[in-house]
Design an enzyme around this catalytic site. Structure first.
Site, PDB file in Angstrom:
ATOM      1  N   ARG A  60      -2.639 -10.083   5.102  1.00 38.83           N
ATOM      2  CA  ARG A  60      -3.190 -10.251   3.754  1.00 38.83           C
ATOM      3  C   ARG A  60      -2.154  -9.692   2.777  1.00 38.83           C
ATOM      4  O   ARG A  60      -1.908  -8.491   2.790  1.00 38.83           O
ATOM      5  CB  ARG A  60      -4.510  -9.484   3.672  1.00 38.83           C
ATOM      6  N   LYS A  82       0.831  -1.218   0.000  1.00 34.81           N
ATOM      7  CA  LYS A  82       0.000   0.000   0.000  1.00 34.81           C
ATOM      8  C   LYS A  82       0.858   1.257   0.000  1.00 34.81           C
ATOM      9  O   LYS A  82       2.010   1.253   0.453  1.00 34.81           O
ATOM     10  CB  LYS A  82      -0.981  -0.037   1.170  1.00 34.81           C
TER      11      LYS A  82
HETATM   12  N1  PMM Z   1      -7.284  -4.125   1.215  1.00 30.28           N
HETATM   13  C1  PMM Z   1      -7.691  -4.247  -0.060  1.00 30.28           C
HETATM   14  C2  PMM Z   1      -8.718  -5.139  -0.423  1.00 30.28           C
HETATM   15  N2  PMM Z   1      -9.300  -5.911   0.508  1.00 30.28           N
HETATM   16  N3  PMM Z   1      -9.490  -6.617   2.736  1.00 30.28           N
HETATM   17  C3  PMM Z   1      -9.117  -6.526   4.007  1.00 30.28           C
HETATM   18  N4  PMM Z   1      -9.709  -7.296   4.952  1.00 30.28           N
HETATM   19  N5  PMM Z   1      -8.135  -5.672   4.423  1.00 30.28           N
HETATM   20  C4  PMM Z   1      -7.493  -4.844   3.550  1.00 30.28           C
HETATM   21  O1  PMM Z   1      -6.628  -4.069   3.980  1.00 30.28           O
HETATM   22  C5  PMM Z   1      -7.880  -4.905   2.168  1.00 30.28           C
HETATM   23  C6  PMM Z   1      -8.900  -5.828   1.798  1.00 30.28           C
HETATM   24  C7  PMM Z   1      -7.049  -3.404  -1.121  1.00 30.28           C
HETATM   25  O2  PMM Z   1      -5.862  -4.003  -1.554  1.00 30.28           O
HETATM   26  P1  PMM Z   1      -5.740  -4.927  -2.896  1.00 30.28           P
HETATM   27  O3  PMM Z   1      -6.138  -4.072  -4.065  1.00 30.28           O
HETATM   28  O4  PMM Z   1      -4.308  -5.322  -2.929  1.00 30.28           O
HETATM   29  O5  PMM Z   1      -6.623  -6.107  -2.778  1.00 30.28           O
END
Ligand code: PMM
Length: 266
Positions: A242, A204
């Site tokens: 994650r 991020k």
């Molecule tokens: N961040 C993204 C998408 N889904 N879900 C949870 N639980 N926590 C997060 O910080 C989160 C998420 C955005 O990131 P991506 O585009 O890499 O999926």
């Protein structure tokens, strides 16, 4: 938790895993690399992202969820839509990850309550297209904690069992970098609530504030910083992380584990 975005426009892996075949292959790779859960998403939540029609989201994620689950991969469905969550659970998903914590769709709590599946409740204030306007806090740690606790109470009142809940401070969602760092450095406030805590820092943009330039200007240039966050988050008691890059982050978690329990060394 390995990230599998079946989208054209996610900030880091958008377009990389489009098409069922490529997405499924990557999901199996993430599992083989050591992800305990593969998080399948069909709608980007990056800042400014435009919502995707539900049929489109379903057609992106369902075949992937079905094939990975049939291949014994534990799948979570990353969605804000109750109908997508329900269909994914029927297709074999064993967990629902909702970045809105059930706020975006009033039917989500019912679907989750009926399924009994674990539910990731992330701190969220507004849809991605407008979330930056909501990134104002006096005391970010206390406000995120209180808003999450209110969400937990509302979900309990709607029949979701406490044992189903996983908390997530929602790094980058209606947060500026200083907010994300404050939340990470006070992770104990969230682990202290007595529920499992998931941390989503991977690649991020707030990590760019500590990366040597020009490195941190692109998402993949933030992998080393992500790995450091994973080790520290695991050390601080996070239940899960994650991430995009599973092998390095799996090792980071194992470092934290070995550091704290000598029996696991070697
Ligand atoms: N961040 C993204 C998408 N889904 N879900 C949870 N639980 N926590 C997060 O910080 C989160 C998420 C955005 O990131 P991506 O585009 O890499 O999926």
């Amino acid at each position: 938790m390995g990230i599998l975005n079946v989208t054209p426009d996610s900030f880091s892996d958008g377009g990389l895993h489009e098409g069922t075949e490529r997405a499924v292959a990557h999901g199996f790779t993430l599992a083989a690399q050591g992800a305990d859960i593969v998080d399948v998403g069909g709608e980007s939540t990056r800042p400014g992202a435009v919502p995707v029609p539900e049929e489109e989201e379903l057609s992106r994620v369902l075949p992937v969820v079905r094939e990975l689950s049939a291949g014994s991969v534990r799948v979570s469905i990353d969605t804000m839509h109750a109908d997508v969550a329900r269909a994914a659970l029927r297709a074999g998903a064993c967990m629902v990850n909702d970045v809105s914590g059930g706020l975006a769709d009033s039917q989500m709590a019912r679907v989750v309550a009926e399924s009994g599946a674990p539910f990731v409740v992330m701190h969220w204030r507004a849809p991605s297209r407008s979330m930056h306007r909501h990134a104002g806090y006096g005391d970010v740690v206390a406000e995120v904690r209180d808003e999450l606790c209110r969400r937990l109470d509302e979900l309990s009142a709607q029949g979701v069992a406490r044992e189903q809940l996983v908390l997530d401070p929602g790094l980058g969602f209606a947060k500026r970098p200083e907010h994300d760092w404050a939340l990470l450095s006070h992770l104990d406030v969230f682990t202290g609530l007595g529920l499992p805590v998931l941390v989503g820092a991977s690649r991020k943009s707030f990590l760019a504030t500590v990366c040597a330039t020009p490195h941190g200007g692109v998402p993949a240039g933030r992998d080393a910083a992500t790995t450091a966050v994973s080790a520290l988050a695991a050390s601080a008691g996070a239940w899960g992380i994650r991430v995009h890059d599973v092998p390095a982050n799996r090792d980071a978690v194992r470092v934290a584990r070995a550091w704290h329990s000598p029996a696991r060394r070697g």
